[in-house]
Design an enzyme around this catalytic site. Structure first.
Site, short mmCIF file in Angstrom:
data_model
loop_
_atom_site.label_atom_id
_atom_site.label_comp_id
_atom_site.label_asym_id
_atom_site.label_seq_id
_atom_site.Cartn_x
_atom_site.Cartn_y
_atom_site.Cartn_z
N TYR A 1 0.87 -1.18 0.00
CA TYR A 1 0.00 0.00 0.00
C TYR A 1 0.90 1.22 0.00
O TYR A 1 1.80 1.34 0.83
CB TYR A 1 -0.88 -0.01 1.25
CG TYR A 1 -1.80 1.18 1.39
CD1 TYR A 1 -1.53 2.16 2.35
CD2 TYR A 1 -2.93 1.33 0.60
CE1 TYR A 1 -2.38 3.25 2.50
CE2 TYR A 1 -3.77 2.42 0.75
CZ TYR A 1 -3.49 3.39 1.70
OH TYR A 1 -4.32 4.48 1.85
N LYS B 1 4.79 9.17 8.72
CA LYS B 1 4.51 8.62 10.05
C LYS B 1 5.48 9.14 11.13
O LYS B 1 5.33 10.27 11.60
CB LYS B 1 4.50 7.08 9.97
CG LYS B 1 3.34 6.55 9.10
CD LYS B 1 3.27 5.04 9.09
CE LYS B 1 2.30 4.55 8.05
NZ LYS B 1 0.90 4.55 8.50
N ASP C 1 9.41 2.77 -0.55
CA ASP C 1 8.39 3.42 0.28
C ASP C 1 8.68 3.08 1.74
O ASP C 1 8.29 2.01 2.22
CB ASP C 1 7.00 2.96 -0.15
CG ASP C 1 5.93 3.57 0.72
OD1 ASP C 1 4.73 3.32 0.45
OD2 ASP C 1 6.26 4.28 1.69
#
Ligand code: KE4
Length: 444
Positions: free
Chosen positions: A153, A276, A248
Site C-alpha cells: 500500500y 509517520k 516506500d
C-alpha cells in the site's frame, strides 16, 4: 484496565453513542476506513487520550496500544519532548506558507539517516509522498508504467490503488472504484518476493517502466519480510531496465532502524518516501533521493508539486523532537528487546492453548503481525490464507483483556519505547485468555 483478577465487560456506551453520531457525518463513521473495525466487528472505541503505552477511551477503558496511530508514535503517546516542542512552536505560530529554518534542520537529520536522500521535499501525508515520487520518476525517465507489489500500500492515489494492501485488502476490494482504467493501466503488479515475475514484467514492457515501488519490509499485507537478495535483485532489475527504484519507507523509516530498511538491507534506492514517525504524530511526510532526479521538481524543473501545509512548522517541530529521541544510544536495542518479548509472549500463549501450529508471527524490529495460519507467510497470497474470522475473534478477546491490536489481519502492529516488561505481562494475561476463548475448529 481489565486484567485477569477483575475481568469485567468493557463499558462501551459512550463510544457507541459517539459512533452513532459520527455515522451521521462521515462515511462509515470514520475519517479513514481501517478505523471502522468493519473487518473485526463491533463499534470502534472513541479515544479520550493517550499516555505512554496506553490509550483511554471515552468510557474510561484503558488499552495497551499496538496501533500507535498506525506507526508514528514510536515514542509512545504524549512524550514530554514532543509536547514541549509543539507548545514552544505554537507560541510562534502554526503555519506561514513561507520557509522556516526548522525545515532545514529536519532535512539535515533525514539526510544523516538516509544518505541516499540528497534532496527532498516535505509534504503532509504518505499518500502525497508516494504520489509525487511516482510523478517525479515519470518526469525524470519520460516513461509511464510503474511496477508495484500485490498487497503493498502506497497511499490512496489513483495509480497506487491497484492490488493494494491495508484497508483495500482489509475490505477485500479488488481495487478501488472511481480509479479510471487509464490510471490503473499503467500500474503493473507482481507478487512480493518474486524477482522472476518482476523481470518478466520489465521484459514485456521494454523501455516503458518509470519505476519499481516497494515497501522494503511490507506492513500493509500484515508484515512480510524480503527474501534474501530480493531487494538487491530489485535494485539490479531496475537499473538494467533504466527504471528507478522507489523505496516506500513511510512505515519502515526510523521504525526498523534509524536509517530504515535501506540501512538494514544495504540498498540505495533512487527515491525514498517517508512519513509517520517523521512527523512524530503530526502530519509530515517527505519524498527525496538523488539530486539529479529531485532537481526536476518545480520551481527548478518541470515536475510540479505543491502543498499549503508542506513543511508545517508544528509538524516539523514534533518530528525534530521525535528524531532527536531516536538518536539516543540504545534506543533501537531497547525497541528490539521489547518487541522480541511481545512476539514471544504471543507465541507462548498460542502454544499453551494448543494454537502453536496454527498461527505464526512475522516481525522486523518493532513492527509485527500475528497471522492466523501456519507459517511461512512470504507474500500477499500467503497472508490471505490467514483466517481473518479467527483474527477478528482474537482481536475482540484481546480488547476485553485491555490490549488493542490493529483492527485488521492485514496491518502491522507496533511496539513503542514506552513499553516495558509490565506491559508484556499484561499482554501475556490477555493473550492466554484470548487464545483460550477461541473455538478449536472453524473460523469466525
Ligand atoms: P498516509 O497517506 O496514510 O499518511 O500514508 C500512506 C502510506 C504510504 N506508504 C505506506 C507504506 C503506508 O503504510 C501508508 C499508510 N499506512 C496506513 C496503515 N497501514 C495508514 C492508516 C490509514 O490508512 O488510516
Amino acid at each position: 484496565m481489565a486484567d485477569t483478577r477483575e475481568r469485567r465487560e468493557r463499558r462501551t456506551k459512550r463510544s457507541e453513542a459517539a459512533f452513532q453520531e459520527a455515522c451521521g457525518f462521515f462515511p462509515g463513521g470514520v475519517n479513514s476506513p481501517v478505523r471502522s473495525w468493519k473487518s473485526v466487528g463491533g463499534a470502534p472505541f472513541f479515544v479520550a487520550r493517550g499516555k505512554g503505552a496506553l490509550l483511554t477511551d471515552v468510557d474510561g477503558n484503558r488499552y495497551v496500544d499496538f496501533v500507535g496511530s498506525w506507526g508514528p508514535l514510536i515514542l509512545g503517546h504524549c512524550h514530554s519532548a514532543v509536547v514541549t516542542a509543539i507548545r514552544k512552536q505554537a507560541r510562534n505560530g502554526s503555519s506561514f506558507g513561507a520557509p522556516t529554518e526548522l525545515e532545514s534542520r529536519l532535512a539535515a537529520l533525514v539526510r544523516k539517516a538516509f544518505p541516499s536522500i540528497e534532496r527532498l521535499r516535505f509534504v503532509s501525508s504518505g499518500t502525497e509522498a508516494c504520489m509525487h515520487a511516482v510523478r517525479v520518476a515519470r518526469g525524470f525517465t519520460g516513461r509511464e508504467k510503474i511496477v508495484k507489489f500485490a498487497g503493498c500500500y502506497h497511499g490512496a492515489s489513483d495509480a497506487m490503488l491497484v492490488q493494494a494492501g491495508s484497508g483495500v485488502a482489509t475490505f477485500g476490494l479488488p481495487d478501488s472504484a472511481g480509479v479510471p482504467a487509464s490510471a490503473a493501466a499503467h500500474t503493473l503488479t507482481a507478487p512480493f518476493n518474486d524477482l522472476a515475475a518482476v523481470r518478466a514484467l520489465l521484459q514485456a514492457n521494454p523501455g516503458q517502466v518509470a519505476a519499481i515501488i516497494v515497501e522494503p519490509v511490507v506492513g500493509n499485507a500484515g508484515v512480510l519480510l524480503p527474501a534474501e537478495g530480493f531487494l538487491q535483485g530489485l535494485a539490479t532489475c531496475a537499473k538494467e531496465a533504466g527504471a528507478l527504484l522507489i523505496c516506500d519507507e513511510v512505515m519502515t523509516g526510523f521504525r526498523v532502524a534509524w536509517g530504515g530498511a535501506q540501512e538494514v538491507f544495504g540498498i540505495t534506492p533512487d527515491l525514498t518516501t517517508l512519513g509517520k514517525i517523521l512527523g512524530g504524530g503530526l502530519p509530515c511526510a517527505a519524498y527525496g533521493g538523488r539530486a539529479e532526479i529531485m532537481e526536476r521538481v518545480a520551481p527548478l524543473g518541470p515536475v510540479y508539486q505543491a502543498g499549503t501545509l508542506s513543511g508545517n512548522p508544528l509538524a516539523i517541530a514534533a518530528g525534530l523532537a521525535t528524531l532527536k529521541e531516536l538518536r539516543r544510544p540504545g534506543v533501537y536495542e531497547r525497541l528490539e528487546s521489547i518487541s522480541r518479548s511481545v512476539a514471544g509472549t504471543l507465541l507462548e500463549a498460542a502454544q499453551a492453548a494448543g494454537w502453536g501450529e496454527r498461527v505464526c508471527v512475522n516481525r522486523m524490529g518493532s513492527m509485527f503481525t500475528l497471522f492466523f495460519c501456519p507459517g511461512p507467510v512470504t507474500d500477499y497470497a500467503g497472508a490471505k490464507r490467514a483466517d481473518a474470522g479467527l483474527y477478528a475473534r482474537f482481536f475482540r478477546a484481546m480488547l476485553e483483556g485491555g490490549v488493542y491490536l490493529p483492527p485488521s489481519q492485514f496491518e502491522a502492529a507496533f511496539t513503542n519505547l514506552a513499553m516495558d516488561e509490565a506491559i508484556v505481562k499484561r499482554v501475556r494475561n490477555a493473550a492466554r485468555a484470548a487464545f483460550a476463548s477461541l473455538p478449536n475448529q472453524c473460523s469466525g
